[in-house]
Design a protein around this motif. Structure first.
Motif, mmCIF file in Angstrom:
data_model
loop_
_atom_site.group_PDB
_atom_site.id
_atom_site.type_symbol
_atom_site.label_atom_id
_atom_site.label_comp_id
_atom_site.label_asym_id
_atom_site.label_seq_id
_atom_site.Cartn_x
_atom_site.Cartn_y
_atom_site.Cartn_z
ATOM 1 N N ASP A 22 15.683 -2.026 10.725
ATOM 2 C CA ASP A 22 15.968 -0.754 10.054
ATOM 3 C C ASP A 22 14.715 -0.265 9.337
ATOM 4 N N ARG A 23 14.183 0.885 9.718
ATOM 5 C CA ARG A 23 12.963 1.429 9.121
ATOM 6 C C ARG A 23 13.274 2.649 8.253
ATOM 7 N N SER A 24 14.489 2.682 7.722
ATOM 8 C CA SER A 24 14.907 3.792 6.876
ATOM 9 C C SER A 24 14.875 3.398 5.402
ATOM 10 N N SER A 25 15.246 4.333 4.545
ATOM 11 C CA SER A 25 15.271 4.090 3.106
ATOM 12 C C SER A 25 16.331 3.078 2.697
ATOM 13 N N HIS A 26 17.230 2.731 3.600
ATOM 14 C CA HIS A 26 18.283 1.759 3.290
ATOM 15 C C HIS A 26 17.759 0.324 3.330
ATOM 16 N N ASN A 27 16.584 0.136 3.926
ATOM 17 C CA ASN A 27 15.972 -1.187 4.008
ATOM 18 C C ASN A 27 14.948 -1.305 2.885
ATOM 19 N N TYR A 28 15.359 -1.855 1.754
ATOM 20 C CA TYR A 28 14.502 -1.883 0.563
ATOM 21 C C TYR A 28 13.213 -2.672 0.752
ATOM 22 N N PRO A 29 13.239 -3.839 1.411
ATOM 23 C CA PRO A 29 11.963 -4.537 1.642
ATOM 24 C C PRO A 29 10.984 -3.703 2.460
ATOM 25 N N PHE A 30 11.508 -2.963 3.435
ATOM 26 C CA PHE A 30 10.633 -2.107 4.245
ATOM 27 C C PHE A 30 10.039 -0.993 3.402
ATOM 28 N N VAL A 31 10.861 -0.381 2.550
ATOM 29 C CA VAL A 31 10.376 0.690 1.670
ATOM 30 C C VAL A 31 9.233 0.187 0.798
ATOM 31 N N ASP A 32 9.389 -1.003 0.219
ATOM 32 C CA ASP A 32 8.350 -1.526 -0.665
ATOM 33 C C ASP A 32 7.087 -1.900 0.112
ATOM 34 N N ALA A 33 7.265 -2.376 1.346
ATOM 35 C CA ALA A 33 6.102 -2.674 2.181
ATOM 36 C C ALA A 33 5.346 -1.398 2.531
ATOM 37 N N VAL A 34 6.079 -0.317 2.799
ATOM 38 C CA VAL A 34 5.430 0.968 3.068
ATOM 39 C C VAL A 34 4.712 1.470 1.825
ATOM 40 N N ALA A 35 5.317 1.302 0.660
ATOM 41 C CA ALA A 35 4.690 1.748 -0.590
ATOM 42 C C ALA A 35 3.353 1.041 -0.810
ATOM 43 N N GLU A 36 3.319 -0.257 -0.509
ATOM 44 C CA GLU A 36 2.064 -0.995 -0.669
ATOM 45 C C GLU A 36 1.037 -0.564 0.372
ATOM 46 N N LYS A 37 1.482 -0.371 1.598
ATOM 47 C CA LYS A 37 0.564 0.109 2.639
ATOM 48 C C LYS A 37 0.018 1.489 2.266
ATOM 49 N N ASN A 38 0.868 2.315 1.690
ATOM 50 C CA ASN A 38 0.434 3.648 1.259
ATOM 51 C C ASN A 38 -0.667 3.558 0.211
ATOM 52 N N VAL A 39 -0.572 2.587 -0.686
ATOM 53 C CA VAL A 39 -1.621 2.396 -1.691
ATOM 54 C C VAL A 39 -2.942 2.036 -1.002
ATOM 55 N N HIS A 40 -2.890 1.071 -0.073
ATOM 56 C CA HIS A 40 -4.105 0.665 0.639
ATOM 57 C C HIS A 40 -4.726 1.850 1.377
ATOM 58 N N LEU A 41 -3.904 2.623 2.067
ATOM 59 C CA LEU A 41 -4.428 3.760 2.819
ATOM 60 C C LEU A 41 -4.977 4.841 1.894
ATOM 61 N N THR A 42 -4.351 5.022 0.738
ATOM 62 C CA THR A 42 -4.829 6.034 -0.209
ATOM 63 C C THR A 42 -6.186 5.650 -0.782
ATOM 64 N N VAL A 43 -6.360 4.362 -1.083
ATOM 65 C CA VAL A 43 -7.678 3.894 -1.542
ATOM 66 C C VAL A 43 -8.726 4.185 -0.476
ATOM 67 N N GLN A 44 -8.399 3.887 0.787
ATOM 68 C CA GLN A 44 -9.357 4.128 1.867
ATOM 69 C C GLN A 44 -9.607 5.614 2.052
ATOM 70 N N ASN A 45 -8.548 6.431 1.974
ATOM 71 C CA ASN A 45 -8.716 7.878 2.093
ATOM 72 C C ASN A 45 -9.626 8.425 1.007
ATOM 73 N N LEU A 46 -9.460 7.911 -0.185
ATOM 74 C CA LEU A 46 -10.296 8.351 -1.308
ATOM 75 C C LEU A 46 -11.773 8.104 -0.997
ATOM 76 N N LEU A 47 -12.074 6.899 -0.532
ATOM 77 C CA LEU A 47 -13.468 6.551 -0.255
ATOM 78 C C LEU A 47 -14.000 7.306 0.965
ATOM 79 N N ASP A 48 -13.131 7.563 1.939
ATOM 80 C CA ASP A 48 -13.558 8.291 3.134
ATOM 81 C C ASP A 48 -13.805 9.768 2.848
ATOM 82 N N GLN A 49 -12.999 10.344 1.982
ATOM 83 C CA GLN A 49 -13.014 11.789 1.767
ATOM 84 C C GLN A 49 -13.890 12.231 0.601
ATOM 85 N N SER A 50 -14.365 11.285 -0.200
ATOM 86 C CA SER A 50 -15.218 11.646 -1.332
ATOM 87 C C SER A 50 -16.546 10.905 -1.264
ATOM 88 N N PRO A 51 -17.581 11.529 -0.705
ATOM 89 C CA PRO A 51 -18.899 10.888 -0.702
ATOM 90 C C PRO A 51 -19.388 10.555 -2.111
#
Length: 249
Positions: free
Chosen positions: A190-219
């Motif tokens: 289940d990859r929906s909001s009803h699967n709480y472990p999946f939601v939290d894993a996505v939240a952590e992945k989102n943090v990692h990607l946001t850090v990378q986006n910040l460094l990629d998009q801001s020289p």
């Protein structure tokens, strides 16, 4: 705060006292002076200039420990308001967090007036406006640390998992979709909001990607990080305990 015998920063009343003692530094290069505290209630310009990115991170870790242990809140807000109004602000960090009511940085890190810049947006994503704000905070105003703070049970992440469509929110959630797509199945298929472990894993992945986006998009910020003038790091807040886990630290 002051540096205790164990090397950690501890709060002295509402003060941020950053006494720095470097053994043998004379043999290794120019000696770094002890940080003086001009205004005991706030971070001074001198303290901000001398604090390192790692010390700034430790201040947040110590503040979160006080918060979770119920030992925080010893802030003289009127004095802090008066001091920062008179002499200006010298935040030691910038924090990008979600708008979630449980994720206010000044609370979860037990901070006072003038300690940090705080940018808040659902899903703790970065866009050009937030990047510009972070560039100002670091390059112009002298902040030493940037934290992308995600959290468990994130409503924005749940919306992204469910592909919610709602006015302007739809565009914001699209910025989180890459994290959904990059997260493997957790807690079942289940990859929906009803699967709480999946939601939290996505939240952590989102943090990692946001850090990378910040460094990629801001020289500007990438260059400062490469020169170790600042540190950029992700973190996850557990809304059930209030504890913040810093990622890759």
């Amino acid at each position: 705060m002051q540096q205790g015998r164990n090397g950690k920063w501890v709060r002295t009343g509402s003060a941020l006292v950053l006494g720095l003692v470097l053994a043998g530094c004379a043999a290794q290069g120019p000696q770094q002076p002890t940080v003086a505290n001009t205004h005991p209630a706030v971070m001074s310009a001198q303290e901000q200039q001398r604090i390192t990115p790692d010390q700034a991170l430790q201040l947040l870790k110590d503040g979160n420990a006080r918060y979770t242990e119920g030992k925080g809140g010893a802030h003289d807000y009127p004095r802090q308001v008066a001091a920062t109004g008179r002499d200006g602000q010298y935040p030691f960090a910038s924090i990008v967090s979600c708008i979630d009511s449980r994720a206010a940085p000044t609370q979860v890190f037990d901070l006072g007036v003038g300690d940090v810049f705080s940018a808040r947006v659902a899903g703790n994503i970065v866009n050009p406006d937030i990047l510009g704000s972070l560039e100002y905070g670091a390059k112009v105003a002298g902040a030493r640390l940037i934290v992308i703070l995600g959290h468990t049970s994130c409503g924005a992440v749940k919306g992204a998992c469910d592909s919610v469509a709602l006015g302007n929110l739809s565009g914001l959630l699209q910025r989180i979709r890459p994290a959904v797509e990059a997260t493997p199945d957790v807690g079942g298929s289940d990859r929906s909001s009803h699967n709480y472990p999946f939601v939290d894993a996505v939240a952590e992945k989102n943090v990692h990607l946001t850090v990378q986006n910040l460094l990629d998009q801001s020289p500007v910020l990438r260059e400062m990080a490469e020169r170790k003038e600042i540190r950029v790091i992700g973190a996850m807040l557990d809304v059930k305990t209030g504890k913040v886990n810093f990622l890759d630290s």
